[in-house]
Design a protein around this motif. Structure first.
Motif, short mmCIF file in Angstrom:
data_model
loop_
_atom_site.label_atom_id
_atom_site.label_comp_id
_atom_site.label_asym_id
_atom_site.label_seq_id
_atom_site.Cartn_x
_atom_site.Cartn_y
_atom_site.Cartn_z
N ASP A 162 0.84 -1.21 0.00
CA ASP A 162 0.00 0.00 0.00
C ASP A 162 0.87 1.25 0.00
O ASP A 162 0.58 2.24 -0.70
CB ASP A 162 -0.89 0.02 1.25
CG ASP A 162 -1.74 -1.24 1.36
OD1 ASP A 162 -2.68 -1.39 0.57
OD2 ASP A 162 -1.42 -2.08 2.23
N ALA A 166 0.96 3.92 -3.08
CA ALA A 166 0.35 5.23 -2.80
C ALA A 166 1.36 6.37 -2.91
O ALA A 166 0.99 7.49 -3.28
CB ALA A 166 -0.29 5.23 -1.41
N PHE A 169 1.57 8.66 -5.93
CA PHE A 169 0.34 9.42 -6.16
C PHE A 169 0.41 10.79 -5.48
O PHE A 169 -0.26 11.73 -5.90
CB PHE A 169 -0.89 8.64 -5.68
CG PHE A 169 -1.37 7.63 -6.68
CD1 PHE A 169 -2.34 7.96 -7.61
CD2 PHE A 169 -0.82 6.35 -6.72
CE1 PHE A 169 -2.78 7.04 -8.55
CE2 PHE A 169 -1.24 5.42 -7.66
CZ PHE A 169 -2.22 5.76 -8.57
N ASP A 178 -5.31 14.34 -9.85
CA ASP A 178 -5.93 13.44 -8.89
C ASP A 178 -6.75 12.38 -9.63
O ASP A 178 -7.12 12.57 -10.79
CB ASP A 178 -6.79 14.24 -7.90
CG ASP A 178 -5.92 15.11 -7.01
OD1 ASP A 178 -5.01 14.56 -6.37
OD2 ASP A 178 -6.12 16.34 -6.99
N LEU A 187 -10.21 2.78 -7.00
CA LEU A 187 -8.91 3.42 -6.74
C LEU A 187 -9.12 4.74 -6.01
O LEU A 187 -8.40 5.06 -5.05
CB LEU A 187 -8.18 3.65 -8.08
CG LEU A 187 -6.85 4.39 -8.02
CD1 LEU A 187 -5.85 3.66 -7.12
CD2 LEU A 187 -6.28 4.54 -9.44
N TRP A 190 -9.85 3.85 -2.36
CA TRP A 190 -8.74 3.22 -1.60
C TRP A 190 -7.64 4.23 -1.28
O TRP A 190 -7.15 4.29 -0.15
CB TRP A 190 -8.17 2.05 -2.43
CG TRP A 190 -6.87 1.52 -1.91
CD1 TRP A 190 -6.70 0.64 -0.88
CD2 TRP A 190 -5.56 1.84 -2.38
NE1 TRP A 190 -5.36 0.40 -0.68
CE2 TRP A 190 -4.64 1.11 -1.60
CE3 TRP A 190 -5.06 2.67 -3.40
CZ2 TRP A 190 -3.26 1.19 -1.78
CZ3 TRP A 190 -3.70 2.75 -3.59
CH2 TRP A 190 -2.82 2.02 -2.79
N LEU A 191 -7.28 5.03 -2.27
CA LEU A 191 -6.13 5.93 -2.11
C LEU A 191 -6.25 6.86 -0.89
O LEU A 191 -5.32 6.93 -0.07
CB LEU A 191 -5.93 6.73 -3.40
CG LEU A 191 -4.60 7.43 -3.60
CD1 LEU A 191 -3.42 6.47 -3.49
CD2 LEU A 191 -4.59 8.13 -4.95
#
Ligand SMILES: N[C@@H](CCC(=O)N[C@@H](CS)C(=O)NCC(=O)O)C(=O)O
Length: 213
Positions: A162, A166, A169, A178, A187, A190-191
């Motif tokens: 994870d 992440a 990002f 974004d 997605l 979750w992010l």
């Protein structure tokens, strides 16, 4: 105290700092720009890549090597799964984040932020557009593998998987790119659950303040 050499604006340095925070370890970030000139940094990271890392007498570079060391040395909480299958999955996602996601996000971040801001040179808008054009394929892949809200990429707990996926990002978010929740709802759900953890939120807040200054 543990020392991490580099800048958390690097997805690799951020990954290490988030792991340290999740483990509740005290650490100091020793700032380093590009190209690295600090002799201590260069003695640890022979090719000048951040992060470099020191814990007492032990020093090493490469974010994945550092995280594997940290998880073996300070196992609470475990961030690298133990079963052969989940270990392999975590290594895959770490590699996917470090190479495939960073390759695309890095084209955008380097040319929009690093080059103009820190290297005092114009970024390449062609490279930015190339990076942006690569993102949908990555987002489509992730949309198919991210868990239900509240879940984790591997097993039933937060892991290196994870954190490594992440981290880049955040670099996209620094460039106002974004995830479109209409196109990638899983997605997009979750992010934020990963990035809102205090480990990520603290470092991202510092980065945003730094970039806004
Ligand atoms: N595989 C390495 C990659 C490290 C890396 O490429 N860091 C970049 C910053 S994001 C760097 O230091 N680049 C400087 C250079 O290549 O000279 C890791 O996981 O730590």
């Amino acid at each position: 105290m543990i020392k991490v050499y580099g800048s958390t604006l690097s997805p690799f340095v951020r990954k290490v700092v988030v792991v340290l925070a999740e483990k509740g370890l005290d650490y100091e970030v020793v700032p380093s720009g590009l190209p690295a000139r600090d002799p201590e940094f260069l003695s640890i990271s022979p090719f000048g890549k951040m992060p470099a890392f020191r814990d007492g007498d032990f020093a090493i570079s490469d974010s994945s090597a550092i995280v594997h060391y940290l998880d073996a040395k300070y196992p609470q909480p475990r961030l690298i799964p133990q079963s052969p299958e989940d270990l392999a999955r975590a290594v895959w996602y770490d590699e996917f984040g470090d190479t495939i996601v960073v390759a695309s996000a890095g084209k955008v971040f380097f040319n929009r932020v690093v080059a103009p801001r820190f290297l005092k040179q114009a970024g390449s808008e062609d490279m930015v557009q190339q990076g942006i054009a690569e993102l949908p394929r990555l987002f489509d892949y992730l949309e198919g593998v991210v868990p239900e809200p509240g879940g984790f990429l591997v097993g039933d707990a937060l892991s290196l998987a994870d954190i490594a996926v992440a981290s880049p990002f955040v670099n996209l978010s620094h460039c106002a790119l974004d995830v479109d929740c209409a196109k990638h709802p899983r997605l997009g759900a979750w992010l934020p659950t990963i990035l809102s953890r205090s480990s990520f939120a603290a470092v991202v807040a510092e980065e945003k303040a730094f970039l806004a200054a």
